[in-house]
Design a protein around this motif. Structure first.
Motif, PDB file in Angstrom:
ATOM      1  N   HIS A  75      10.978  57.514  21.881  1.00  0.00           N
ATOM      2  CA  HIS A  75       9.494  57.472  22.444  1.00  0.00           C
ATOM      3  C   HIS A  75       8.695  57.003  21.253  1.00  0.00           C
ATOM      4  CE1 HIS A  75      11.661  60.634  25.463  1.00  0.00           C
ATOM      5  NE2 HIS A  75      11.342  59.250  26.019  1.00  0.00           N
ATOM      6  N   LEU A  76       8.799  57.925  20.400  1.00  0.00           N
ATOM      7  CA  LEU A  76       7.806  57.542  19.158  1.00  0.00           C
ATOM      8  C   LEU A  76       7.546  56.006  18.864  1.00  0.00           C
ATOM      9  CD1 LEU A  76       8.034  60.649  16.785  1.00  0.00           C
ATOM     10  CD2 LEU A  76       6.069  60.128  18.242  1.00  0.00           C
ATOM     11  N   ALA A  77       8.988  55.424  18.472  1.00  0.00           N
ATOM     12  CA  ALA A  77       9.001  54.296  18.135  1.00  0.00           C
ATOM     13  C   ALA A  77       8.450  53.202  19.050  1.00  0.00           C
ATOM     14  CB  ALA A  77      10.546  53.820  17.668  1.00  0.00           C
ATOM     15  N   GLY A  78       8.828  53.749  20.315  1.00  0.00           N
ATOM     16  CA  GLY A  78       8.411  52.535  21.317  1.00  0.00           C
ATOM     17  C   GLY A  78       6.996  52.264  21.874  1.00  0.00           C
ATOM     18  N   CYS A  79       6.106  53.323  21.784  1.00  0.00           N
ATOM     19  CA  CYS A  79       4.678  53.298  22.178  1.00  0.00           C
ATOM     20  C   CYS A  79       3.780  54.234  21.547  1.00  0.00           C
ATOM     21  CB  CYS A  79       4.620  53.305  23.715  1.00  0.00           C
ATOM     22  SG  CYS A  79       4.825  54.947  24.432  1.00  0.00           S
ATOM     23  N   TYR A  80       4.344  55.499  21.228  1.00  0.00           N
ATOM     24  CA  TYR A  80       3.397  56.425  20.586  1.00  0.00           C
ATOM     25  C   TYR A  80       2.852  56.321  19.213  1.00  0.00           C
ATOM     26  CZ  TYR A  80       4.679  58.236  25.055  1.00  0.00           C
ATOM     27  OH  TYR A  80       5.035  58.316  26.577  1.00  0.00           O
ATOM     28  N   PRO A 117       1.066  45.455  24.758  1.00  0.00           N
ATOM     29  CA  PRO A 117       2.272  45.336  23.604  1.00  0.00           C
ATOM     30  C   PRO A 117       3.364  46.164  23.911  1.00  0.00           C
ATOM     31  CG  PRO A 117       0.311  46.579  23.005  1.00  0.00           C
ATOM     32  CD  PRO A 117       0.067  46.003  24.025  1.00  0.00           C
ATOM     33  N   ALA A 118       4.348  45.734  24.618  1.00  0.00           N
ATOM     34  CA  ALA A 118       5.558  46.652  24.904  1.00  0.00           C
ATOM     35  C   ALA A 118       6.694  46.358  23.713  1.00  0.00           C
ATOM     36  CB  ALA A 118       6.185  46.155  26.138  1.00  0.00           C
ATOM     37  N   ASN A 119       7.258  47.341  23.401  1.00  0.00           N
ATOM     38  CA  ASN A 119       8.279  47.378  22.451  1.00  0.00           C
ATOM     39  C   ASN A 119       9.668  47.600  23.034  1.00  0.00           C
ATOM     40  OD1 ASN A 119       6.923  47.152  20.040  1.00  0.00           O
ATOM     41  ND2 ASN A 119       7.315  49.141  19.254  1.00  0.00           N
ATOM     42  N   GLU A 120      10.498  47.053  22.525  1.00  0.00           N
ATOM     43  CA  GLU A 120      12.033  47.063  22.882  1.00  0.00           C
ATOM     44  C   GLU A 120      12.582  48.825  22.754  1.00  0.00           C
ATOM     45  OE1 GLU A 120      13.739  44.155  24.433  1.00  0.00           O
ATOM     46  OE2 GLU A 120      11.555  43.871  24.497  1.00  0.00           O
ATOM     47  N   PHE A 121      13.913  48.802  22.747  1.00  0.00           N
ATOM     48  CA  PHE A 121      14.520  50.130  22.812  1.00  0.00           C
ATOM     49  C   PHE A 121      14.843  50.427  21.442  1.00  0.00           C
ATOM     50  CE2 PHE A 121      15.376  50.212  27.513  1.00  0.00           C
ATOM     51  CZ  PHE A 121      14.114  50.539  27.715  1.00  0.00           C
ATOM     52  N   LEU A 122      15.081  51.603  20.902  1.00  0.00           N
ATOM     53  CA  LEU A 122      15.551  52.094  19.638  1.00  0.00           C
ATOM     54  C   LEU A 122      16.791  52.700  20.098  1.00  0.00           C
ATOM     55  CD1 LEU A 122      14.893  52.266  16.496  1.00  0.00           C
ATOM     56  CD2 LEU A 122      14.206  54.675  17.081  1.00  0.00           C
ATOM     57  N   ASN A 123      17.946  52.207  19.277  1.00  0.00           N
ATOM     58  CA  ASN A 123      19.242  52.855  19.384  1.00  0.00           C
ATOM     59  C   ASN A 123      19.269  53.759  18.329  1.00  0.00           C
ATOM     60  OD1 ASN A 123      19.610  51.100  21.670  1.00  0.00           O
ATOM     61  ND2 ASN A 123      20.631  49.704  20.222  1.00  0.00           N
ATOM     62  N   ILE A 124      20.365  54.635  18.244  1.00  0.00           N
ATOM     63  CA  ILE A 124      20.525  55.710  17.322  1.00  0.00           C
ATOM     64  C   ILE A 124      22.083  55.575  16.809  1.00  0.00           C
ATOM     65  CG2 ILE A 124      20.904  58.073  16.647  1.00  0.00           C
ATOM     66  CD1 ILE A 124      18.041  58.629  18.586  1.00  0.00           C
ATOM     67  N   ASN A 162      16.392  47.865  18.233  1.00  0.00           N
ATOM     68  CA  ASN A 162      16.700  47.974  17.021  1.00  0.00           C
ATOM     69  C   ASN A 162      17.301  49.531  16.706  1.00  0.00           C
ATOM     70  OD1 ASN A 162      16.796  47.364  14.087  1.00  0.00           O
ATOM     71  ND2 ASN A 162      14.717  46.838  13.986  1.00  0.00           N
ATOM     72  N   ASP A 163      17.977  49.675  15.559  1.00  0.00           N
ATOM     73  CA  ASP A 163      18.855  50.795  15.414  1.00  0.00           C
ATOM     74  C   ASP A 163      18.342  51.932  14.331  1.00  0.00           C
ATOM     75  OD1 ASP A 163      21.267  52.132  15.992  1.00  0.00           O
ATOM     76  OD2 ASP A 163      22.196  51.534  14.357  1.00  0.00           O
ATOM     77  N   PHE A 164      18.309  53.096  14.588  1.00  0.00           N
ATOM     78  CA  PHE A 164      17.860  54.099  13.605  1.00  0.00           C
ATOM     79  C   PHE A 164      19.357  54.717  13.195  1.00  0.00           C
ATOM     80  CE2 PHE A 164      17.316  58.479  12.653  1.00  0.00           C
ATOM     81  CZ  PHE A 164      16.281  58.578  11.832  1.00  0.00           C
ATOM     82  N   THR A 165      19.184  54.895  11.672  1.00  0.00           N
ATOM     83  CA  THR A 165      20.593  55.553  11.226  1.00  0.00           C
ATOM     84  C   THR A 165      19.912  56.514  10.403  1.00  0.00           C
ATOM     85  OG1 THR A 165      21.270  54.172   9.567  1.00  0.00           O
ATOM     86  CG2 THR A 165      21.869  53.615  11.541  1.00  0.00           C
ATOM     87  N   TRP A 166      20.681  57.626   9.970  1.00  0.00           N
ATOM     88  CA  TRP A 166      20.356  58.654   9.203  1.00  0.00           C
ATOM     89  C   TRP A 166      20.526  58.099   7.613  1.00  0.00           C
ATOM     90  CZ3 TRP A 166      16.953  62.144   9.723  1.00  0.00           C
ATOM     91  CH2 TRP A 166      16.786  62.888  10.945  1.00  0.00           C
ATOM     92  N   LYS A 167      21.181  57.077   7.332  1.00  0.00           N
ATOM     93  CA  LYS A 167      21.584  56.508   6.022  1.00  0.00           C
ATOM     94  C   LYS A 167      20.428  55.580   5.722  1.00  0.00           C
ATOM     95  CE  LYS A 167      24.028  55.846   2.357  1.00  0.00           C
ATOM     96  NZ  LYS A 167      22.894  55.107   1.633  1.00  0.00           N
TER      97      LYS A 167
END
Length: 694
Positions: A24-29, A319-326, A369-374
């Motif tokens: 949610h944060l990465a998408g629009c907030y 300005p819409a963003n795509e989705f963030l994967n984890i 795009n992808d979020f990883t803890w590394k």
């Protein structure tokens, strides 16, 4: 380009049926907050509005899952969501709720205006009805297979896997989310908005007038318009939501996607008496920040509503963003595959800016795009700590060590081309950062800020003031060069605070505190100046802006993700497993009655079938000090050879009873599961035969 005198920026209203996750944060907030902070720094007249969407079907589904009423759900999650945004520094001017009276009145009045103007089509239609629950099913109450991607958990209004907008009739094998029953069609009346009547205007508004919109937004809108629009119902059968303000509309509420965007208007009304300036004056720029799954509603349906009503401005950009994967997988709240914001701030206290930095650096601006803890660890350690934080810390430490803790002067006689190059670099960076933010390229803008920090490190490394001050004699000889170097670095540090403020506001505040400057310094007009900190002014001791993220922290977060996934799977399995049949309760007994029972643990040493008795087994049970013969009706559940050696609980003082000519000397305790299968009641660990049970 049209000149605007004020801005109204909105961020999509989150459903109040669960916490906020980093997707949610990465998408629009976060993008909307960066943009608004930049506009404020430019002294732009801007209002930033948001709030929770509290009338959607997901709310009622969550209420059913939790066994509470919908109001309990929205009250609970409004608090969690608002605290998450506040903690992360999302700087809304107002964070409202669609359950507030001002919104109910605003939405009802909006609908009534369109109704009175003859905009709606009143039509009876056949809609899905759950005969088990005896209710009409809103789109989100209908689940089936998506005809586009094959997802068997698509909703009747949208597939969350592929993002396609759907209607219930398009679903393959639809079923009710309330009872899992196959729904039937029944006649009901609703009010439809004929979107096709607004096609010519929408084509001019979007296709011709807004070619600058992001490709994903422009392309999706063009596809919808090319395929032709149809009438869409603006009301639903439900008892949760804003009641349709008509006499013959009992049991009807406004469709959530009619209701929710009006929440931007009602929130602005709640914020300021001058709300109409931001909604009704042509020199206002309205910008919606959303995720890609909301494009159609914000770019086609809501603008058509505003046009039909009249008197409102329409969005100038969406300005819409795509989705963030984890960790390589799509975020799934139902599977608990998510990084929750309220958990992050507990696990990483005072490190909100690290998450803001990583999410902006990897923002899904043009593709998923992808979020990883590394990657989180690497970007923190190798960029924030090693580049940005390193430059600021070295500057402050060296200033205290070599300049007495005061801002040194700039000596014209010792000035060189490298000093002038820093000033030129800052001027160029200011233009690039501003241009990128204004065009919603936040990743590029943040990258440019980091380049400024890199240039600072390079400049400091070339000057090497610590070498010039290696001995007192050398320092005295080179003090003017040292002063110039650290003067430039301090001015550059102040500029970094201005540049980074929209992105990492907590970090900007820390820099201002060390430099002992007021917040007004962060105004954009000051960017590029080399006179932000005053000569001779004593500065505070240095403090680290960032700290390293250790391997153990990364492992703990990855483990937490997978543990949540397993926990969710177990919970879903438990929910899918029918409960054991409820048996009639027996009369209450006193403790003395129970105390009469002698329960002992025994071990089965022999087992054989009883002749001419399909259900009975003859067992020999070792009680330590004696062997008992017990006849038990478990032959349909256990073969004799598999239970030899098993420990059981025996009622040892039960009066003997003959069964098929065999005297049974006790009774073995069994539990019966949901399918009627018998299971031994036995100790979890082996104990000595004859042990008492109490």
């Amino acid at each position: 380009m049209k000149q605007f005198n004020r801005y109204l920026v909105t961020a999509a209203l989150p459903y109040a049926n669960g916490p906020v996750h980093i997707g949610h944060l990465a998408g629009c907030y976060l993008p909307s907050d960066i943009y608004v902070r930049y506009l404020r720094a430019r002294k732009t007249d801007v209002k930033f509005v948001c709030g929770t969407d509290e009338h959607g079907v997901p709310i009622t589904i969550k209420a059913m899952q939790e066994g509470v009423n919908p109001q309990d759900v929205v009250d609970k999650y409004y608090k969690i969501i608002k605290e998450s945004f506040d903690t992360m520094g999302i700087s809304f001017d107002i964070f409202s709720r669609t359950s507030r009276q001002i919104h109910h009145q605003t939405a009802a009045d909006f609908f009534k205006k369109l109704y009175d103007d003859g905009v709606f089509e009143e039509k009876e239609s056949e809609q899905y009805f759950d005969e088990v629950k005896q209710v009409f099913l809103a789109d989100r109450y209908i689940i089936g297979t998506c005809p586009k991607c094959g997802n068997d958990k698509a909703y009747g209004d949208q597939c969350e896997r592929c993002g396609s907008s759907l209607s219930p009739d398009e679903l393959i094998n639809p079923r009710s989310a309330l009872s899992d029953a196959v729904p039937v069609k029944r006649t009901t009346k609703h009010w439809y908005m004929p979107l096709q009547n607004y096609e010519p205007w929408l084509k001019q508004y979007i296709i011709e007038d807004h070619k600058e919109w992001k490709n994903n937004v422009y392309g999706q809108c063009k596809s919808w318009l090319d395929n032709g629009l149809q009438s869409r119902a603006m009301t639903r059968d439900s008892n949760w939501g804003i009641k349709v303000p008509l006499k013959d509309a009992e049991g009807k509420v406004l469709y959530v996607w009619f209701d929710a965007p009006i929440g931007y208007i009602s929130a602005t009304k709640e914020l300021t008496d001058q709300w109409a300036d931001y909604w009704c004056k042509d020199d206002t720029r309205l910008i919606h920040f959303i995720g890609k799954d909301n494009i159609v509603f914000h770019c086609i349906i809501f603008p058509a509503m505003l046009k039909a009503h009249g008197g409102f401005v329409v969005p100038d950009n969406v300005p819409a963003n795509e989705f963030l994967n984890i960790e390589g997988e799509k975020v799934s709240t139902s599977r608990n595959w998510a990084v929750w914001v309220h958990d992050y701030v507990k696990d990483f206290p005072d490190q909100q800016d690290v998450l803001r930095y990583v999410l902006c650096s990897t923002a899904p601006e043009t593709k998923d795009n992808d979020f990883t803890w590394k990657d989180f660890q690497d970007r923190n350690n190798n960029e924030l700590v090693a580049i940005f934080g390193n430059f600021v810390n070295r500057t402050m430490v060296l200033m205290h060590k070599l300049c007495g803790g005061k801002v040194p002067p700039m000596h014209a006689a010792a000035k060189d081309a490298a000093d002038d190059a820093i000033f030129a670099m800052l001027q160029e960076a200011k233009v690039k950062i501003a241009e990128s933010i204004e065009n919603f390229r936040f990743r590029d803008a943040l990258s440019e800020v980091m380049n400024v920090a890199r240039e600072g490190n390079r400049y400091l490394q070339e000057k090497q003031p610590w070498i010039l001050a290696k001995t007192p004699e050398l320092q005295a000889q080179n003090q003017q060069v040292i002063d110039n170097c650290l003067h430039v670095c301090l001015q550059l540090t102040a500029n970094l605070a201005i540049f980074i403020n929209p992105f990492l506001p907590f970090t900007a505040q820390k820099i201002c505190h060390m430099l002992k400057v007021v917040d007004r310094m962060l105004e954009w007009e000051n960017a590029g100046s080399m006179k932000l900190v005053s000569v001779g002014y004593s500065l505070r001791a240095p403090e680290l802006l960032f700290k390293k993220v250790e391997d153990e922290q990364v492992k703990a977060q990855v483990d937490k993700l997978h543990a949540g996934l397993k926990q969710s799977a177990a919970a879903q399995q438990a929910a899918a497993t029918p409960a054991a049949p409820v048996k009639e309760k027996k009369a209450e007994i006193q403790y003395d009655d129970f105390a009469k029972l002698e329960l002992r643990v025994g071990t089965i040493t022999q087992a054989e079938k009883v002749e001419k008795a399909d259900k009975l087994l003859k067992l020999t049970v070792d009680l330590g000090d004696e062997q008992r013969t017990v006849v038990s009706g478990i032959a349909m559940h256990y073969a004799p050879d598999v239970i030899v050696g098993k420990q059981v609980t025996l009622v040892a003082n039960l009066a003997p009873r003959k069964m098929r000519g065999i005297e049974s000397q006790g009774m073995i305790l069994m539990a019966e599961d949901k399918d009627g299968r018998l299971v031994f009641v036995n100790p979890s660990e082996a104990v000595a035969p004859g042990s008492g049970v109490s």
